[in-house]
Each structure stands twice: as structure tokens, then as C-alpha cells.
Design an enzyme around this catalytic site. Sequence first.
Site, short mmCIF file in Angstrom:
data_model
loop_
_atom_site.label_atom_id
_atom_site.label_comp_id
_atom_site.label_asym_id
_atom_site.label_seq_id
_atom_site.Cartn_x
_atom_site.Cartn_y
_atom_site.Cartn_z
CB CYS A 75 -0.90 -0.02 1.23
SG CYS A 75 -1.91 1.46 1.37
CB CYS A 84 -2.47 -2.61 6.97
SG CYS A 84 -4.09 -2.30 6.28
CD GLN A 299 -17.20 -10.14 15.23
OE1 GLN A 299 -16.14 -9.56 14.96
NE2 GLN A 299 -17.44 -10.64 16.41
CB CYS A 425 -11.40 -9.09 20.16
SG CYS A 425 -12.17 -8.01 21.36
C1 SAM Z 1 -17.07 -8.30 20.92
S1 SAM Z 1 -18.70 -7.67 20.83
C2 SAM Z 1 -19.58 -9.16 20.60
C3 SAM Z 1 -20.64 -9.07 19.57
C4 SAM Z 1 -21.31 -10.32 19.10
N1 SAM Z 1 -21.03 -11.49 19.85
C5 SAM Z 1 -21.00 -10.52 17.61
O1 SAM Z 1 -20.26 -11.44 17.27
O2 SAM Z 1 -21.50 -9.75 16.79
C6 SAM Z 1 -19.00 -7.29 22.52
C7 SAM Z 1 -20.40 -6.80 22.82
O3 SAM Z 1 -20.52 -6.59 24.24
C8 SAM Z 1 -21.32 -5.46 24.47
N2 SAM Z 1 -21.00 -5.03 25.85
C9 SAM Z 1 -19.90 -4.38 26.25
N3 SAM Z 1 -19.91 -4.19 27.57
C10 SAM Z 1 -21.06 -4.75 28.04
C11 SAM Z 1 -21.64 -4.89 29.33
N4 SAM Z 1 -21.03 -4.40 30.40
N5 SAM Z 1 -22.80 -5.52 29.43
C12 SAM Z 1 -23.41 -6.03 28.33
N6 SAM Z 1 -22.91 -5.95 27.08
C13 SAM Z 1 -21.75 -5.30 26.92
C14 SAM Z 1 -20.95 -4.52 23.35
O4 SAM Z 1 -21.97 -3.58 23.13
C15 SAM Z 1 -20.75 -5.47 22.18
O5 SAM Z 1 -21.93 -5.62 21.44
#
Ligand code: SAM
Length: 468
Positions: A75, A84, A299, A425
Site C-alpha cells: 500500500c 495495516c 463483525q 478479541c
Molecule cells: C465483541 S462484541 C460481541 C458481539 C457479538 N457477539 C457478535 O459477534 O457480533 C461485545 C459486545 O458486548 C457489548 N458489551 C460491552 N460491555 C457490556 C456490558 N457491560 N454488558 C453487556 N454488554 C456489553 C458490546 O456492546 C458489544 O456488542
Amino acid sequence: MSRKMKNKVLENLTIERIASEGKSVAHYEGKVVFVQNVAPGDVVDVRVTRGKSSFMEGEAIKIHEYSKDRVEPFCQHFGVCGGCKWQHIDYKLQLSYKRQQVIDQFQRIAKVAIPEVMPIIGSAETRYYRNKLDFTFSNNRWLTREEIDSGKDFERNALGFHIPKRFDKIVDIEHCYLQGNISNDVRNSLREFALANGITFFDMIKQIGVLRNLIIRTTSTGESMVIVQFGEDDKEAIAKVMDFLKTKFPEVTSLLYIVNLKKNETIHDQDVITYYGKDYIEEEMEGLKFRINPKSFYQTNSDQAYRLYQVAREFANLQGDEVVYDLYTGTGTIANFVAKKAKQVIGIEYVEEAIVDAKVNSEINGLDNTLFYAGDMKDMLNDEFIENHAAPDVIITDPPRAGMHEDVVNMLLKLEAPKIVYVSCNPATQARDVALLAEKYQVDIVQPVDMFPHTYHVENVVLLTKKS
Ligand SMILES: C[S@@+](CC[C@H](N)C(=O)[O-])C[C@H]1O[C@@H](n2cnc3c(N)ncnc32)[C@H](O)[C@@H]1O
């Protein structure tokens, strides 16, 4: 030795390996030196930018020998953009560094017995793998040292990405290898149109300017969403820009805009106006539809998200009669993905709009065995909740980078579900949580998945089973 070391140049350091968060490691007189933007095997002079009693941080100011593992970055914006950062490292090696990061974090933090970490699942596509990008308009384009030294005048309006750690400076992006389809075309055409028509680019210091931000989302089904954020409510300019996009890109299925007059670019509290088409796009997985609206999380690497969900489903090994809790469910993607193989799936998430989406996603897919609740996990997952719902046979948890709150971990220990599938993650916080869960659980499988080629980020799925 500490602050005294700042700005000192350490000569001929050999970069040995990559540690957590993509930092390369060298040693100087027995002390660890973290260096950015180099590769293991490089021999470099490092200027110390931060000196602590236990480690130093620095930047490479001269490379004496290039690592044999380096490859030519593809890039033109590499090194400036920050998007990246690992393009100069062979992809196979990137994968091995990511897997090693998982191993290191579990050894260093979890300190529990784990089986051999599985080979990492790499991304088939290492370019154009993202389905969402966010570009910023600015009247303060980042100029390179050569441009400044040339003394010439340059166009200062830019549309692109923030320079790392510089909120007010934007690198003007000509081509981005992260998102395919119409992405580069829309961005470049819109910039050209705005410059030709004298439509102003946002000034982040003065908080004025018509064009502020551009979000492009795409799906594997060929749908696309373009959202333009305006920094001023200039109706004439807005109509001009939106008309231009509508005419030039009829293939865009969802053309939206926002007039954002607040200090930052986040859109969660903004009204989104549909200019043309639908106000959502749809992604598809195994025939299941997932509706994505402008504020929904999805995602960003769809193909790898599918692989990740397959791994989670495989680890859950559902037979059809299980109650599954999907914690941190987002828009319920995992919950809906596993629902056909479960008796009931209960998803919890604190973003209320995401829970609305999760329910819509169950509905449009004819799934009637899901329940979704909005609220903070540590408050939601309490004794009352457990009393009012069936006990889980499998818990799938996918928390944000910070990992799970200690109260949530304690609740999982209390619930004693036979199986926990922990998707993360951030292997560091995952290892911390697994150490706490080790009181009652053993680690059966550790499976890293690469969602973000050319970055240090790694996703990791762990299967925990209850000790007998
Ligand atoms: C890594 S994402 C997972 C999303 C989902 N599993 C997916 O694959 O699309 C983490 C999620 O946790 C939520 N989150 C973060 N802190 C939280 C909390 N204290 N209580 C409930 N949900 C929370 C975020 O809004 C986000 O949607």
C-alpha cells in the site's frame, strides 16, 4: 536509568520477537526495549521515547539490516496511515506471531494448564476483507516531510484516516486495500466532487465545515450503505452532495446522511436520514439473514466472522435440547446462528438498539426459540434472572476487549454450566478471566482465528468444560 534515557540513541539492536499488542522486542543492557514498526530480525538504531525502570520504548531511526522475513508493503499509504501496520511482514509469519501471542498470554497471565494451542485459522482474503470503513473529511491534510521541505503549496483538504495519535491530522487516502467493491470509488469521487464544487471540509479545531465523515458498509450479498455526516446544516450543499452520490452510484442500496453538530463524530445519538433506498442492509450466512442498520455492530470481516461462529458452534456441540446463554450478544448474531441447534438461546447485551436488531434478526429468520435482554451484564445476570430462566447447558461469551467483569465471572462459577465457549478479541483479558474460571473449569481447546490480516489483532476461542 529511566527518564535520563529519553532521546538517547541505542545502536545496533537486534529485534528479537513480537510481544503483545504488536510491539517488537529488543534488549539493551538486559532491559526490554519495545520498538514500533520494525520486524523480528531487523538490526536497528533506536531513539528512546520513554524510559521506565523496567522497560523502554523507542522508535527505529535507522535500519542497518533488514530482516529476511520482510516483504514489500503493497500500500502506498503504509507507514503513515497506521491501518495495516504489519504489511511488511509475510502473512504466514503474521499468523505465527498472533498464535504466539495467545500462547504467551496464557503462560504469562492465566498460568493454568492448557492443551497445545491449535494452528491459527488464517483469513483466505488478506486484502479487501473489511465490510465497514469510516473516513474523515478534514481541511488539515497530513503533509509528508518531503512536502513540507519542498516549500510548495499543497491542497490541504483531505478525506481519509486519522494519523495515529493525531486526532486533527488526516492522511488523504487514494486507495485503501481494506474494503473492496465501491469503497475506493465512492470516497475518491466524493472528494473530487466536493473540491470541484467548493464544498468545505471539516475543521476539527474550529468545528466548522460542511463535509465531516463518510461511512461505507458492504455485504457479501452485494448490498451497500453509504452514510455522509455533515458538520453544518447547509441544505443546499447537502442536497448537492446526496444527489451526486445517488446519480453516480445507483448500485448503493442504502444512501443515508446525518447532520452532526456535536463535538465528536460518533453517530449512536444522531438522527439518520434516509435519502435513497432502504435504511438497512442485509448480510447472509448459511441462508440466515442479518439486518444491519447504520448504528448496528457487525463483525467487520464477514468471511472470518463466519469461521469464528462455526468454531463457537462446533465447540458448543449442540444436540438440540440445550439451553444456551449468549453473553455480550451484540445484534444476536451468534445466538441466531446457533438457535436451530438449541432448545432455547438467551442473549444479553447492553446496547438497546442492538437488542432490537437481535429480535428482528430472529423474526426475519423464523426463529422462535430466542430471548434477548438489554442491560449491563453484571446487573442482568443476577440471581433473579437465573431463577426466572432455565439454567444454561452451554454459555457462549464474547465480551469486549476489557473482558468480563469479575461479578460476571463469579456468576459463571455459580451457574456451573457444563460448557463455556469463550470468544475473545483480547487474549490478555481472556487469560485473566480463564485463570479465575479455572477454579471449576479446565481448558479443553484453544483456537486462534485471524480476523484482521496485517494488524497484530487476534481473536481467540477457548472451550472450557466443567471439572468433574
Ligand atoms: C465483541 S462484541 C460481541 C458481539 C457479538 N457477539 C457478535 O459477534 O457480533 C461485545 C459486545 O458486548 C457489548 N458489551 C460491552 N460491555 C457490556 C456490558 N457491560 N454488558 C453487556 N454488554 C456489553 C458490546 O456492546 C458489544 O456488542
